[in-house]
Write a protein that holds these residues in place. Structure first.
Motif, PDB file in Angstrom:
ATOM      1  N   PHE A 115     -14.332  -2.994  -6.439  1.00  0.00           N
ATOM      2  CA  PHE A 115     -14.205  -3.337  -4.964  1.00  0.00           C
ATOM      3  C   PHE A 115     -15.383  -3.541  -4.209  1.00  0.00           C
ATOM      4  O   PHE A 115     -15.350  -4.205  -3.195  1.00  0.00           O
ATOM      5  CB  PHE A 115     -13.263  -2.372  -4.330  1.00  0.00           C
ATOM      6  CG  PHE A 115     -11.640  -2.381  -4.852  1.00  0.00           C
ATOM      7  CD1 PHE A 115     -10.795  -3.490  -4.578  1.00  0.00           C
ATOM      8  CD2 PHE A 115     -11.500  -1.582  -5.756  1.00  0.00           C
ATOM      9  CE1 PHE A 115      -9.605  -3.511  -4.809  1.00  0.00           C
ATOM     10  CE2 PHE A 115     -10.228  -1.369  -6.169  1.00  0.00           C
ATOM     11  CZ  PHE A 115      -9.208  -2.325  -5.851  1.00  0.00           C
ATOM     12  N   LYS A 160      -4.449   2.864  -1.406  1.00  0.00           N
ATOM     13  CA  LYS A 160      -4.832   3.812  -0.556  1.00  0.00           C
ATOM     14  C   LYS A 160      -5.113   3.095   0.735  1.00  0.00           C
ATOM     15  O   LYS A 160      -4.825   3.334   1.814  1.00  0.00           O
ATOM     16  CB  LYS A 160      -5.531   5.109  -1.011  1.00  0.00           C
ATOM     17  CG  LYS A 160      -5.957   5.896   0.046  1.00  0.00           C
ATOM     18  CD  LYS A 160      -6.838   6.842  -0.434  1.00  0.00           C
ATOM     19  CE  LYS A 160      -7.080   8.153   0.466  1.00  0.00           C
ATOM     20  NZ  LYS A 160      -7.869   9.137   0.041  1.00  0.00           N
ATOM     21  N   ASN A 161      -6.203   2.173   0.561  1.00  0.00           N
ATOM     22  CA  ASN A 161      -6.672   1.496   1.817  1.00  0.00           C
ATOM     23  C   ASN A 161      -6.430   0.165   1.849  1.00  0.00           C
ATOM     24  O   ASN A 161      -6.923  -0.419   2.759  1.00  0.00           O
ATOM     25  CB  ASN A 161      -8.642   1.433   1.291  1.00  0.00           C
ATOM     26  CG  ASN A 161      -8.914   3.041   1.145  1.00  0.00           C
ATOM     27  OD1 ASN A 161      -8.896   3.619   2.060  1.00  0.00           O
ATOM     28  ND2 ASN A 161      -9.487   3.162   0.046  1.00  0.00           N
ATOM     29  N   LYS A 173      -6.405  -2.843   0.142  1.00  0.00           N
ATOM     30  CA  LYS A 173      -7.354  -3.747  -0.338  1.00  0.00           C
ATOM     31  C   LYS A 173      -7.172  -4.393  -1.650  1.00  0.00           C
ATOM     32  O   LYS A 173      -6.450  -3.782  -2.522  1.00  0.00           O
ATOM     33  CB  LYS A 173      -8.850  -3.355  -0.316  1.00  0.00           C
ATOM     34  CG  LYS A 173      -9.439  -2.728   0.901  1.00  0.00           C
ATOM     35  CD  LYS A 173     -10.814  -2.470   0.806  1.00  0.00           C
ATOM     36  CE  LYS A 173     -11.433  -1.807  -0.398  1.00  0.00           C
ATOM     37  NZ  LYS A 173     -12.674  -1.162  -0.421  1.00  0.00           N
ATOM     38  N   TYR A 181      -7.189  -6.472  -8.943  1.00  0.00           N
ATOM     39  CA  TYR A 181      -6.752  -4.861  -8.847  1.00  0.00           C
ATOM     40  C   TYR A 181      -6.500  -4.690  -7.221  1.00  0.00           C
ATOM     41  O   TYR A 181      -6.953  -5.353  -6.444  1.00  0.00           O
ATOM     42  CB  TYR A 181      -7.904  -4.248  -9.194  1.00  0.00           C
ATOM     43  CG  TYR A 181      -8.222  -4.489 -10.577  1.00  0.00           C
ATOM     44  CD1 TYR A 181      -7.791  -3.375 -11.319  1.00  0.00           C
ATOM     45  CD2 TYR A 181      -9.066  -5.214 -11.065  1.00  0.00           C
ATOM     46  CE1 TYR A 181      -7.981  -3.627 -12.644  1.00  0.00           C
ATOM     47  CE2 TYR A 181      -9.346  -5.373 -12.543  1.00  0.00           C
ATOM     48  CZ  TYR A 181      -8.711  -4.452 -13.379  1.00  0.00           C
ATOM     49  OH  TYR A 181      -8.843  -4.644 -14.588  1.00  0.00           O
ATOM     50  N   TYR A 182      -5.533  -3.810  -6.924  1.00  0.00           N
ATOM     51  CA  TYR A 182      -5.205  -3.566  -5.461  1.00  0.00           C
ATOM     52  C   TYR A 182      -5.515  -1.916  -5.252  1.00  0.00           C
ATOM     53  O   TYR A 182      -5.164  -1.057  -6.003  1.00  0.00           O
ATOM     54  CB  TYR A 182      -3.735  -3.762  -5.694  1.00  0.00           C
ATOM     55  CG  TYR A 182      -3.403  -5.286  -5.610  1.00  0.00           C
ATOM     56  CD1 TYR A 182      -3.717  -5.967  -4.657  1.00  0.00           C
ATOM     57  CD2 TYR A 182      -3.324  -5.637  -6.874  1.00  0.00           C
ATOM     58  CE1 TYR A 182      -3.459  -7.496  -4.997  1.00  0.00           C
ATOM     59  CE2 TYR A 182      -3.177  -7.031  -7.285  1.00  0.00           C
ATOM     60  CZ  TYR A 182      -3.314  -7.853  -6.206  1.00  0.00           C
ATOM     61  OH  TYR A 182      -3.176  -9.226  -6.464  1.00  0.00           O
ATOM     62  N   ASP A 183      -6.336  -1.579  -4.332  1.00  0.00           N
ATOM     63  CA  ASP A 183      -6.678  -0.270  -3.702  1.00  0.00           C
ATOM     64  C   ASP A 183      -5.475   0.138  -2.818  1.00  0.00           C
ATOM     65  O   ASP A 183      -5.354  -0.418  -1.613  1.00  0.00           O
ATOM     66  CB  ASP A 183      -7.879  -0.192  -3.024  1.00  0.00           C
ATOM     67  CG  ASP A 183      -8.314   1.146  -2.515  1.00  0.00           C
ATOM     68  OD1 ASP A 183      -7.235   1.952  -2.345  1.00  0.00           O
ATOM     69  OD2 ASP A 183      -9.204   1.336  -2.040  1.00  0.00           O
ATOM     70  N   ASP A 240       0.813  -1.142  -0.248  1.00  0.00           N
ATOM     71  CA  ASP A 240      -0.125   0.102  -0.087  1.00  0.00           C
ATOM     72  C   ASP A 240       0.829   1.267  -0.042  1.00  0.00           C
ATOM     73  O   ASP A 240       2.125   1.268   0.065  1.00  0.00           O
ATOM     74  CB  ASP A 240      -1.092  -0.032   1.258  1.00  0.00           C
ATOM     75  CG  ASP A 240      -0.452   0.165   2.459  1.00  0.00           C
ATOM     76  OD1 ASP A 240       1.031   0.603   2.605  1.00  0.00           O
ATOM     77  OD2 ASP A 240      -0.974  -0.086   3.299  1.00  0.00           O
ATOM     78  N   LEU A 256      -4.100   2.869  -7.558  1.00  0.00           N
ATOM     79  CA  LEU A 256      -4.689   1.587  -8.003  1.00  0.00           C
ATOM     80  C   LEU A 256      -3.618   0.970  -8.772  1.00  0.00           C
ATOM     81  O   LEU A 256      -3.085   1.551  -9.874  1.00  0.00           O
ATOM     82  CB  LEU A 256      -5.963   2.017  -8.837  1.00  0.00           C
ATOM     83  CG  LEU A 256      -6.559   0.737  -9.537  1.00  0.00           C
ATOM     84  CD1 LEU A 256      -7.174  -0.195  -8.346  1.00  0.00           C
ATOM     85  CD2 LEU A 256      -7.552   1.193 -10.316  1.00  0.00           C
ATOM     86  N   SER A 292      -8.805  -6.980  -4.743  1.00  0.00           N
ATOM     87  CA  SER A 292      -9.902  -7.206  -5.422  1.00  0.00           C
ATOM     88  C   SER A 292     -10.114  -8.680  -5.128  1.00  0.00           C
ATOM     89  O   SER A 292      -9.230  -9.431  -5.290  1.00  0.00           O
ATOM     90  CB  SER A 292     -10.541  -6.664  -6.811  1.00  0.00           C
ATOM     91  OG  SER A 292      -9.415  -7.152  -7.695  1.00  0.00           O
ATOM     92  N   GLU A 299     -12.810   1.826 -11.850  1.00  0.00           N
ATOM     93  CA  GLU A 299     -13.713   1.821 -10.926  1.00  0.00           C
ATOM     94  C   GLU A 299     -14.564   0.511 -11.028  1.00  0.00           C
ATOM     95  O   GLU A 299     -15.402  -0.151 -10.245  1.00  0.00           O
ATOM     96  CB  GLU A 299     -14.873   2.928 -11.148  1.00  0.00           C
ATOM     97  CG  GLU A 299     -14.241   4.381 -10.748  1.00  0.00           C
ATOM     98  CD  GLU A 299     -13.950   4.419  -9.198  1.00  0.00           C
ATOM     99  OE1 GLU A 299     -14.841   3.884  -8.307  1.00  0.00           O
ATOM    100  OE2 GLU A 299     -12.870   4.978  -8.775  1.00  0.00           O
TER     101      GLU A 299
END
Length: 200
Positions: free
Chosen positions: A141, A105-106, A108, A101-103, A62, A86, A110, A122
């Motif tokens: 997500f 910022k948070n 997470k 996919y990888y968030d 992250d 992202l 997918s 999105e």
């Protein structure tokens, strides 16, 4: 057919047509039985020698440097930094393809999307099989977010997406596909429109 396949190959290499995505230059660094192939602030890909076999280890971090996910895969994954927050990875194995996919910022990850062929960061679009072929568009997500699916007529056990084009107003996706694996130059091209926003 060749003209239709070229845009799809570009989509695949850029992880589902995320045009803002960039693939970092390959960097190599040898450490014991592993070699770093790609390294950025948010992900690394290493080749790991295990006897006579080579496996690939990817790690996604992250924005604070904490590990979101680290795992091995049989074939080298394609990683794309879609935006600052992202990242996406396309995996292949034994002729199958899926994206994750990888968030950043948070922190997470997918779920994995088999046969993903388009994304805007999105939403993701993919074809699946559930009592027949279906085309799906859904939030990456948010499982309770947008989702649309529709059956696709096909006489083959496999379909191959050759192109996906966003409408001018950004509300739908025009998808061209053929029955089979895309290698038959005489295959009839079919078209379907997938809405990207809920119907009013």
């Amino acid at each position: 057919m060749k003209k239709l396949i070229a845009p799809l190959l570009l989509c695949v290499l850029l992880l589902c047509a995320c045009t803002q995505g960039t693939e970092p230059p390959v960097q190599t660094k040898d450490v014991e039985n592993s070699r770093t192939l790609v390294s950025t602030d948010t992900f690394t890909v290493e080749a790991v020698v295990d006897g006579e076999n080579v496996k690939y280890r990817y790690t996604v971090f992250d924005l604070d440097g904490k590990t979101i996910e680290s795992a091995f895969c049989a074939e080298m994954p394609k990683v794309s930094q879609v935006s600052e927050a992202l990242a996406g990875i396309r995996f292949t194995d034994d002729g199958h393809s899926w994206a994750r996919y990888y968030d950043l910022k948070n922190g997470k990850a997918s779920e994995s999307f088999m046969n993903a062929f388009w994304s805007d960061g999105e939403l993701v679009a993919y074809n699946a099989y559930d009592n027949g072929h279906i085309m799906v568009v859904r939030s990456i997500f948010d499982e309770s977010g947008y989702r649309f699916e529709t059956p696709v007529e096909s006489d083959s056990w496999q379909i191959f997406v050759t192109a996906a084009e966003l409408s001018e107003d950004g509300t739908s996706l025009s998808v061209e596909f053929v029955d089979g694996d895309g290698t038959n130059p005489d295959a009839k091209v079919k078209t379907i429109s997938l809405p990207l926003v809920p119907e009013e």
